[in-house]
Design a protein around this motif. Structure first.
Motif, PDB file in Angstrom:
ATOM      1  N   ALA A   1      49.549  15.572 108.059  1.00 49.81           N
ATOM      2  CA  ALA A   1      48.297  14.945 107.619  1.00 49.81           C
ATOM      3  C   ALA A   1      47.200  15.153 108.661  1.00 49.81           C
ATOM      4  O   ALA A   1      46.054  15.481 108.317  1.00 49.81           O
ATOM      5  N   GLU A   2      47.553  14.978 109.915  1.00 48.73           N
ATOM      6  CA  GLU A   2      46.561  15.192 110.964  1.00 48.73           C
ATOM      7  C   GLU A   2      46.182  16.664 111.063  1.00 48.73           C
ATOM      8  O   GLU A   2      45.022  17.002 111.307  1.00 48.73           O
ATOM      9  N   ALA A   3      47.161  17.538 110.859  1.00 45.51           N
ATOM     10  CA  ALA A   3      46.879  18.978 110.887  1.00 45.51           C
ATOM     11  C   ALA A   3      45.919  19.351 109.758  1.00 45.51           C
ATOM     12  O   ALA A   3      45.022  20.182 109.948  1.00 45.51           O
ATOM     13  N   ALA A   4      46.069  18.726 108.599  1.00 43.97           N
ATOM     14  CA  ALA A   4      45.149  18.991 107.487  1.00 43.97           C
ATOM     15  C   ALA A   4      43.737  18.535 107.843  1.00 43.97           C
ATOM     16  O   ALA A   4      42.758  19.214 107.515  1.00 43.97           O
ATOM     17  N   ASP A   5      43.621  17.391 108.521  1.00 41.12           N
ATOM     18  CA  ASP A   5      42.294  16.930 108.970  1.00 41.12           C
ATOM     19  C   ASP A   5      41.678  17.920 109.950  1.00 41.12           C
ATOM     20  O   ASP A   5      40.491  18.229 109.871  1.00 41.12           O
TER      21      ASP A   5
ATOM     22  N   SER B   1      43.172  21.387 117.590  1.00 41.44           N
ATOM     23  CA  SER B   1      44.444  20.647 117.545  1.00 41.44           C
ATOM     24  C   SER B   1      44.747  20.000 118.888  1.00 41.44           C
ATOM     25  O   SER B   1      45.184  18.837 118.944  1.00 41.44           O
ATOM     26  N   LEU B   2      44.527  20.731 119.970  1.00 48.82           N
ATOM     27  CA  LEU B   2      44.757  20.162 121.299  1.00 48.82           C
ATOM     28  C   LEU B   2      43.782  19.029 121.594  1.00 48.82           C
ATOM     29  O   LEU B   2      44.164  18.019 122.206  1.00 48.82           O
ATOM     30  N   ASP B   3      42.537  19.168 121.143  1.00 47.91           N
ATOM     31  CA  ASP B   3      41.576  18.075 121.307  1.00 47.91           C
ATOM     32  C   ASP B   3      42.052  16.830 120.565  1.00 47.91           C
ATOM     33  O   ASP B   3      41.967  15.719 121.084  1.00 47.91           O
ATOM     34  N   ARG B   4      42.561  17.008 119.358  1.00 47.29           N
ATOM     35  CA  ARG B   4      43.061  15.874 118.574  1.00 47.29           C
ATOM     36  C   ARG B   4      44.267  15.242 119.263  1.00 47.29           C
ATOM     37  O   ARG B   4      44.382  14.017 119.332  1.00 47.29           O
TER      38      ARG B   4
ATOM     39  N   GLN C   1      46.425  10.718 122.519  1.00 47.40           N
ATOM     40  CA  GLN C   1      47.041  10.213 123.748  1.00 47.40           C
ATOM     41  C   GLN C   1      46.113   9.249 124.478  1.00 47.40           C
ATOM     42  O   GLN C   1      46.559   8.239 125.004  1.00 47.40           O
ATOM     43  N   ARG C   2      44.810   9.543 124.480  1.00 46.40           N
ATOM     44  CA  ARG C   2      43.844   8.631 125.123  1.00 46.40           C
ATOM     45  C   ARG C   2      43.822   7.284 124.407  1.00 46.40           C
ATOM     46  O   ARG C   2      43.797   6.232 125.034  1.00 46.40           O
ATOM     47  N   LYS C   3      43.844   7.301 123.088  1.00 45.55           N
ATOM     48  CA  LYS C   3      43.848   6.052 122.326  1.00 45.55           C
ATOM     49  C   LYS C   3      45.098   5.249 122.635  1.00 45.55           C
ATOM     50  O   LYS C   3      45.060   4.033 122.762  1.00 45.55           O
TER      51      LYS C   3
END
Length: 186
Positions: free
Chosen positions: A56-60, A94-97, A102-104
C-alpha cells in the motif's frame, strides 16, 4: 509493446520509445505519461515494495513518482537511460518514505514518558489481572514490558528509549514476564 515484466534497459527499441514518451511528457502530453506508466509501473512498484515491505505504501510512492515525472520530465538530461532515471526517482522516493516512517516512530518514542507508563498509559490495553501484576514488577521491568508488548516497540527501540544496554533490557523483559506469569497463576 512489451509487457512490464519484460521491460529491459538493454532493449534499444523500448529505450527509444521511452525516450520519445518522456519528451512528449515534457510537452504535457498525458497520453505519453499513460503509455510510460503502463510500460514501467509494475517494475517500479516492485522496486518500491522491496524497499518499503508494504504494498500500500509502495503504491502511494508510485503515485508520487509519476507526479514527479510529470513535473520534472524536463530535468532528464539524456545521460543514462530513461529506465535508469525512473528507477533512481522511485528508489529515492521509497527511501525518503522509509526514513520518514522511521522518524515518526522515533518521535512517538520521544513523546512517551517512561515514568508514566507504569501508572496510566497501559490501562486501556490490559485487563485488571495483568494490570495488578504489572504493578508488582519493578519499574524497569514494567517499563520495558509495556513499551515492548503494549506499544509494540522492538527490543532495540526499548533499549534506546530507556538508555540501557540491550542485554539488560532483554533480561528485564524476560524476568518481568516470568514474574507476570507467576503472579497470574497465583
Amino acid at each position: 509493446m512489451a509487457t512490464p515484466s519484460r521491460t529491459r534497459e538493454s532493449d534499444p527499441v523500448e529505450a527509444a520509445q521511452m525516450q520519445r514518451w518522456l519528451e512528449r511528457v515534457c510537452a504535457q502530453d498525458t497520453r505519453a505519461l499513460r503509455s510510460l506508466y503502463d510500460l514501467t509501473s509494475a517494475r517500479l512498484m516492485s522496486v518500491s515494495a522491496q524497499i518499503l515491505k508494504d504494498d500500500a505504501e509502495a503504491a502511494d510512492v508510485l503515485q508520487e513518482v509519476y507526479l514527479k515525472v510529470w513535473q520534472q520530465a524536463a530535468d532528464y538530461t539524456g545521460v543514462g537511460s530513461v529506465w535508469g532515471w525512473l528507477i533512481v526517482i522511485t528508489r529515492n522516493a521509497s527511501l525518503d518514505r522509509l526514513r520518514s516512517r522511521q522518524r515518526k516512530r522515533e518521535e512517538s518514542l520521544d513523546d512517551l514518558d517512561p515514568v508514566d507508563i507504569g501508572e496510566q498509559s497501559h490501562h486501556n490495553a490490559v485487563d485488571s489481572g495483568i494490570e495488578r501484576c504489572l504493578e508488582v514488577l519493578n519499574d524497569n521491568a514494567r517499563q520495558a514490558i509495556v513499551l515492548s508488548y503494549i506499544y509494540g516497540f522492538s527490543h532495540h527501540e526499548v533499549q534506546q528509549r530507556l538508555e540501557r544496554p540491550l542485554g539488560t533490557v532483554k533480561a528485564w523483559i524476560r524476568r518481568g514476564l516470568q514474574e507476570l506469569k507467576r503472579c497470574l497463576e497465583a
